[in-house]
Design an enzyme around this catalytic site. Structure first.
Site, PDB file in Angstrom:
ATOM      1  N   GLU A 218      56.713  39.483  84.691  1.00 27.24           N
ATOM      2  CA  GLU A 218      55.827  38.327  85.320  1.00 27.24           C
ATOM      3  C   GLU A 218      54.799  38.262  85.303  1.00 27.24           C
ATOM      4  O   GLU A 218      53.304  38.627  85.174  1.00 27.24           O
ATOM      5  CB  GLU A 218      55.632  39.313  87.075  1.00 27.24           C
ATOM      6  CG  GLU A 218      57.440  38.946  87.732  1.00 27.24           C
ATOM      7  CD  GLU A 218      55.876  39.912  89.385  1.00 27.24           C
ATOM      8  OE1 GLU A 218      55.300  40.571  89.762  1.00 27.24           O
ATOM      9  OE2 GLU A 218      57.386  38.538  90.251  1.00 27.24           O
TER      10      GLU A 218
ATOM     11  N   ASP B  98      64.316  40.138  95.283  1.00 28.39           N
ATOM     12  CA  ASP B  98      62.948  41.009  95.263  1.00 28.39           C
ATOM     13  C   ASP B  98      62.579  41.228  96.818  1.00 28.39           C
ATOM     14  O   ASP B  98      61.862  40.266  97.557  1.00 28.39           O
ATOM     15  CB  ASP B  98      61.985  39.704  94.959  1.00 28.39           C
ATOM     16  CG  ASP B  98      60.593  40.822  95.337  1.00 28.39           C
ATOM     17  OD1 ASP B  98      59.816  41.372  95.100  1.00 28.39           O
ATOM     18  OD2 ASP B  98      59.312  39.934  94.235  1.00 28.39           O
TER      19      ASP B  98
ATOM     20  N   GLU C  66      55.608  44.464 102.342  1.00 33.01           N
ATOM     21  CA  GLU C  66      55.594  42.392 101.704  1.00 33.01           C
ATOM     22  C   GLU C  66      55.874  41.649 102.647  1.00 33.01           C
ATOM     23  O   GLU C  66      55.483  40.571 102.960  1.00 33.01           O
ATOM     24  CB  GLU C  66      55.608  43.293  99.752  1.00 33.01           C
ATOM     25  CG  GLU C  66      55.524  41.980  99.928  1.00 33.01           C
ATOM     26  CD  GLU C  66      55.545  41.392  97.831  1.00 33.01           C
ATOM     27  OE1 GLU C  66      55.773  42.263  97.337  1.00 33.01           O
ATOM     28  OE2 GLU C  66      55.332  40.396  97.278  1.00 33.01           O
TER      29      GLU C  66
END
Ligand code: GCW
Length: 693
Positions: free
Chosen positions: A267, A340, A368
């Site tokens: 990332e 993820d 998240e």
């Protein structure tokens, strides 16, 4: 009359004083100060064990005994024995830390109402390294944090030590968590500056007696960015020297420093590949610097590039060829799933596939992808699902737990990590029930054989004093709340992404649904359509042998099942297959009907949770009751929003009617497409913000 008035005043005063704000976590026992505790030696850790028992233990005298006996030594210095002998109890361990853990274990038994009459307990941890990963930035923002700002008051450190640090350490020690990575994996090079290392030293000193080692996440470009070198190339002698010197500097300050966690070439972060080198070159260079001091490197396998193959395949492709090439103080940290931390994923095929290099699982405690701290979730069941998944890598029974805990492979390092959900909110985790996830991570890291139900039960009894709480209008409140916890993640899967759907999240913040999201020029693998691939024929990512072939990364026994749409579990169907809308599911329904059924079931279930909570009114203190009630309302509205957003969107492709009897949508798709979360305040969004256009 006057007396009554004063009595009422006293009651109000007491209620204020004893206001339950969640700050005491699961450690809510009132001190009795009556226990007789004797201890065979003296050390800061033993003193803590004695202090805990003296304050809170209410039973027979306790002896704390450090011993080198063989049958105690085999429990490791962190393990312990608790036995009733004559008229007293003995906690034995070969290490001080084991005694402290034994003390907490005994207190937990007391607080959960266990039978204490004849104890004979032997415990040792499932993993050597049981580590929290804080994604805390140095400016005190927390990446994916939903419980306020970072606990670490960097500007006050090292001079001032907040009392919360000690409570944090105590809570972790009560579970057996023995390591903490203080800063975000998206790491600032500054954390390794002399100024910050002094601050880290102060925290390490405070955590030491609790048996907690401090680790840091590092930025791979630190030699250039902090050290002023021309490069951070891991094969450059000056760079290697820089890391060696840095390690020496750290260990001079903190002799028991744990080591580094590294996110590299992921990332946008720098890494060895920027210099034409490999993950092995990078990890081994850092490992060499830490080795003389017994430090370890947790090297993350979370790497993927947009232009490469199916994202779900990349971790495995990148790391399997390096099996056996890492130094013996490196462990590869692997997210539980191949993509993820989605509400549900199959286990990462890298787990078990590396036979000569140890791997560790990384779970995400912070929510998240499951509603931040607004949605009630208890994550133990989904973590257990991963830990109990059979990789088949060394025959049947090679579960993820066993290929990471040293029972299948003779690995020198065994570890497990959880991305923390802790912030400076008064109740630490935002949602009162989110504390159960910190708790559950710690308990599973200690003993992955515990069931989700056992852990939920322990936590509830301690956190809400529900020991002995039985009936209210013929409803067993304790059991109902426990059941709510146990089904919570499945409910979230239902109303967010059932049947193997994944990554339908709104862009960036990941709170609400945005399966339609299409930002021109954005990375395709950050767009939901990359994952759901809905079209007129069907929906889902074809990862079978006729598609991306990710299925072949699993052992043949599993591949065979996942590859066949008729045998693949419904829960993972759309993870592995692009299935036609009229595909017959294991339930007998068509795919479209099943999808409608699951979304509706999830949304309806949250309303049932509201009823469960209302039944608990008389048993929970008012502050925590109201706070949970408030968040359940948000969750119930969000669940409808998810249901409507996803079903109305997918209906545009399926062209099929909603099944009869289903709760009809209450939102319009064209409006939902316009809604944007007000990201200026997205740490703790509310429904009202979400619906701002
Ligand atoms: O899930 C993604 C998150 C990023 C995170 C990254 C990672 C710390 O959206 O916020 O960065 O994973 O795990 O590195």
């Amino acid at each position: 009359m006057k007396r009554l008035f004063f009595f009422a005043l006293i009651c109000i005063y007491c209620r204020l004083l004893c206001a339950e704000d969640g700050s005491r976590l699961w450690l809510r026992s009132e001190p009795a100060g009556t226990a007789e505790v004797s201890v065979s030696a003296d050390s800061p850790t033993l003193n803590l064990a004695r202090r805990e028992l003296q304050a809170y233990w209410k039973g027979s005298p306790v002896k704390l005994e450090r011993t080198g006996n063989r049958n105690i030594r085999e429990l490791t210095p962190e393990g312990f024995e608790i036995r009733t002998e004559d008229n007293h109890l003995v906690i034995r361990s070969s290490g001080d830390q084991g005694i402290l853990y034994g003390a907490f274990h005994l207190l937990r038994l007391q607080e959960t109402g266990a039978d204490l009459s004849a104890l004979d307990i032997r415990e040792k941890p499932s993993y050597q390294y049981r580590v929290l990963n804080h994604w805390d930035n140095l400016d005190r923002t927390v990446e994916r944090g939903y419980a306020g700002r970072s606990l670490w008051l960097w500007n006050e450190l090292p001079g001032t030590l907040s009392p919360r640090y000690e409570m944090y350490a105590r809570a972790n020690a009560s579970l057996g968590i023995n390591g903490t990575v203080l800063n975000n994996v998206n790491a600032s090079p500054l954390i390794l500056s002399a100024e910050y290392l002094e601050k880290v030293k102060a925290l390490a000193g405070l955590f030491r007696p609790y048996g907690i080692k401090v680790y840091l996440a590092i930025n791979f470009s630190s030699p250039a960015e902090l050290g002023g070198l021309d490069t951070s190339d891991p094969l450059d002698p000056a760079v290697r020297k820089w890391w060696k010197d840095k390690a020496k500097e750290i260990y001079t300050l903190i002799p028991d420093f744990g080591g580094f966690l590294v996110k590299a070439n992921s990332e946008g972060l720098p890494g060895p590949q920027d210099f034409g080198r490999s993950h092995v070159d990078g990890a081994n260079m850092i490992a060499d610097a830490l080795k003389p001091f017994k430090g370890i490197v947790m090297w993350r396998a979370f790497v993927y590039e947009p232009e490469d193959d199916d994202r779900a395949k990349q971790t495995y492709q990148e790391f399997v060829p390096f099996d056996g090439q890492f130094r013996d103080n490196v462990i590869i940290q692997v997210k539980n799933g191949p993509v993820d931390f989605q509400p549900r994923e199959p286990f990462s095929p890298l787990l078990g596939a590396m036979k000569k290099t140890p791997t560790m699982v990384e779970f995400q405690i912070t929510q998240e992808y499951t509603g931040f701290s607004n949605h009630l979730n208890y994550l133990a069941p989904i973590w257990k699902e991963c830990l109990e998944s059979d990789t088949w890598q060394q025959g049947e029974g090679s579960t993820v737990a066993r290929v990471t805990d040293g029972s299948v492979y003779p690995q020198k390092l065994t570890a497990i990590a959880g991305v923390a959900n802790i912030g400076d909110d008064i109740n630490w985790c935002g949602h009162h029930f989110a504390q159960s996830n910190w708790y559950a991570f710690g308990r599973l890291a200690w003993n992955h054989r515990l069931t989700s139900e056992e852990i939920a039960g322990e936590w509830l009894k301690q956190t809400f004093s529900l020991t002995g709480v039985e009936q209210r209008n013929s409803v067993n409140v304790y059991n109902e709340i426990k059941e709510m916890m146990l089904t919570a993640n499945e409910t979230i899967v239902d109303y967010m992404m059932p049947l193997g759907l994944h990554h339908l999240f709104a862009f960036g913040h990941h709170y609400g649904p945005e399966p339609w999201c299409a930002i021109p020029g954005a990375r395709p693998d950050w767009m939901p359509s990359y994952y759901h691939k809905a079209d007129k024929e069907g929906v889902g990512f074809n990862r079978s042998t006729s598609g991306s072939n990710a299925v072949s990364q699993y052992h043949a026994s599993l591949k065979e099942i996942f590859n066949d749409p008729l045998r693949c579990p419904d829960e993972l169907l759309l993870w592995f297959h692009h299935a036609p809308w009229d595909h017959t599911m294991q339930s007998g329904r068509t795919l479209w009907d099943e999808m409608c059924h699951r979304y509706s079931r999830g949304a309806a279930q949250v309303k049932d949770y509201q009823k469960v909570w209302e039944n608990a009114l008389d048993f929970i203190d008012s502050q925590r009751f109201e706070e949970v009630r408030h968040r359940l309302k948000i969750q119930a509205r969000d669940a409808e929003w998810w249901r409507d957003g996803c079903l109305l969107y997918f209906q545009e492709f399926s062209g099929m009617e909603f099944p009869q009897g289903m709760d009809a949508p209450v939102h319009e798709l064209k409006n939902m497409r316009k809604y944007k979360l007000d990201i200026t305040n997205f740490e703790n969004p509310t429904y009202e913000m979400l619906f701002k256009k």
